[in-house]
Design a protein around this motif. Structure first.
Motif, PDB file in Angstrom:
ATOM      1  N   GLN A  84      30.097  40.144  38.506  1.00 58.41           N
ATOM      2  CA  GLN A  84      31.257  40.325  39.400  1.00 58.41           C
ATOM      3  C   GLN A  84      32.025  39.000  39.550  1.00 58.41           C
ATOM      4  O   GLN A  84      33.247  38.961  39.481  1.00 58.41           O
TER       5      GLN A  84
ATOM      6  N   ASP B  43      34.704  45.690  41.974  1.00 60.33           N
ATOM      7  CA  ASP B  43      36.165  45.525  41.901  1.00 60.33           C
ATOM      8  C   ASP B  43      36.822  45.899  43.230  1.00 60.33           C
ATOM      9  O   ASP B  43      37.732  45.209  43.706  1.00 60.33           O
ATOM     10  N   PHE B 119      42.233  44.321  39.338  1.00 56.31           N
ATOM     11  CA  PHE B 119      41.024  45.081  39.637  1.00 56.31           C
ATOM     12  C   PHE B 119      41.320  46.506  40.105  1.00 56.31           C
ATOM     13  O   PHE B 119      40.416  47.335  40.158  1.00 56.31           O
TER      14      PHE B 119
END
Lengths: 101, 148
Positions: A84, B43, B119
């Motif tokens: 991430q 995200d 994102f």
């Protein structure tokens, strides 16, 4: 957000654990600054392996650490980047400025 | 044509930076019913964190104010998020959306809107100086098939 560090032969390793966001970033920047000033490393490894979340505040933290190391004529390498956090750093194109491993 | 909403939540909180983690965590819990992958959830959390941080840093630079997040589940597995504040607003939205543009402190990188755009599938920003800003984002969660 937790920061730990160790030094060996003027190589500083800073390990971050937890969530790195705007709330955590300012204190973390100050802690990294102090750590570098006390240890005067020639190389710093910034280990992100323990991060469970990072937003764009992490970009500012990495860039600040990079500038501090340049001021010490040293180098910064960012290692163990979770997926991430890697997506955030890639989106910013940070690999052009900082060694990301 | 209006898109049908099948579920929604509303979160209201003060612009304390300590609430950034709460906001992205709460939205992630709500979004989990769409069965996102860990990457999709990451995200969404990142986009929420960016929008909420913008409100905390830029909308209310010298006072605490109200932030409201509305999260809606729309048809075809779409998550819609709106993050609204009643702060000082953005004078030039197009300029603010440029990468590396920031009027925040040194802990800001100027990449918030770029990350939200990258994102999420869609990002709209509406702002009026002195009245506040509403950031609306959409992301379609890919339906996953059960393993045979």
């Amino acid at each position: 957000m937790e920061m730990k560090y160790k030094t060996e032969n003027r190589q500083l390793t800073i390990t971050l654990t937890g969530e790195l966001d705007h709330h955590a970033a300012k204190d973390l920047m100050d802690s990294i600054d102090r750590c570098m000033e006390q240890n005067l490393p020639t190389k710093t490894l910034l280990d992100l392996g323990g991060l469970t979340f990072m937003d764009s505040s992490g970009i500012a933290v990495v860039l600040r650490a990079k500038r501090r190391m340049e001021a010490l004529s040293g180098t910064l390498v960012v290692v163990n980047i979770p997926r991430q956090a890697s997506r955030v750093l890639e989106t910013a194109g940070l690999g052009r400025y900082v060694d990301l491993v | 044509m209006k898109t049908k909403c099948t579920n929604y939540i509303t979160l209201e909180f003060l612009s304390h930076s300590a609430n950034e983690g709460f906001a992205r965590g709460a939205v992630a819990c709500f979004a989990a019913q769409l069965d996102p992958t860990l990457e999709e959830l990451g995200d969404i959390k990142t986009a929420v964190s960016e929008a909420v941080t913008n409100a905390i840093v830029h909308a209310y630079p010298d006072r605490l104010g109200k932030i409201v997040i509305k999260a809606r589940i729309l048809e075809e597995n779409v998550l819609e998020l709106s993050v609204r504040d009643w702060g000082r607003g953005i004078a030039d939205v197009e300029k603010a959306r440029q990468p590396l543009f920031s009027t925040g402190g040194e802990e800001r990188s100027g990449m918030g809107f770029t990350i939200m755009e990258s994102f999420m599938d869609r990002l709209t920003v509406r702002s009026q100086e002195g009245k506040g800003t509403r950031v609306t984002m959409r992301r379609r969660i890919q339906p996953r098939r059960a393993v045979q």
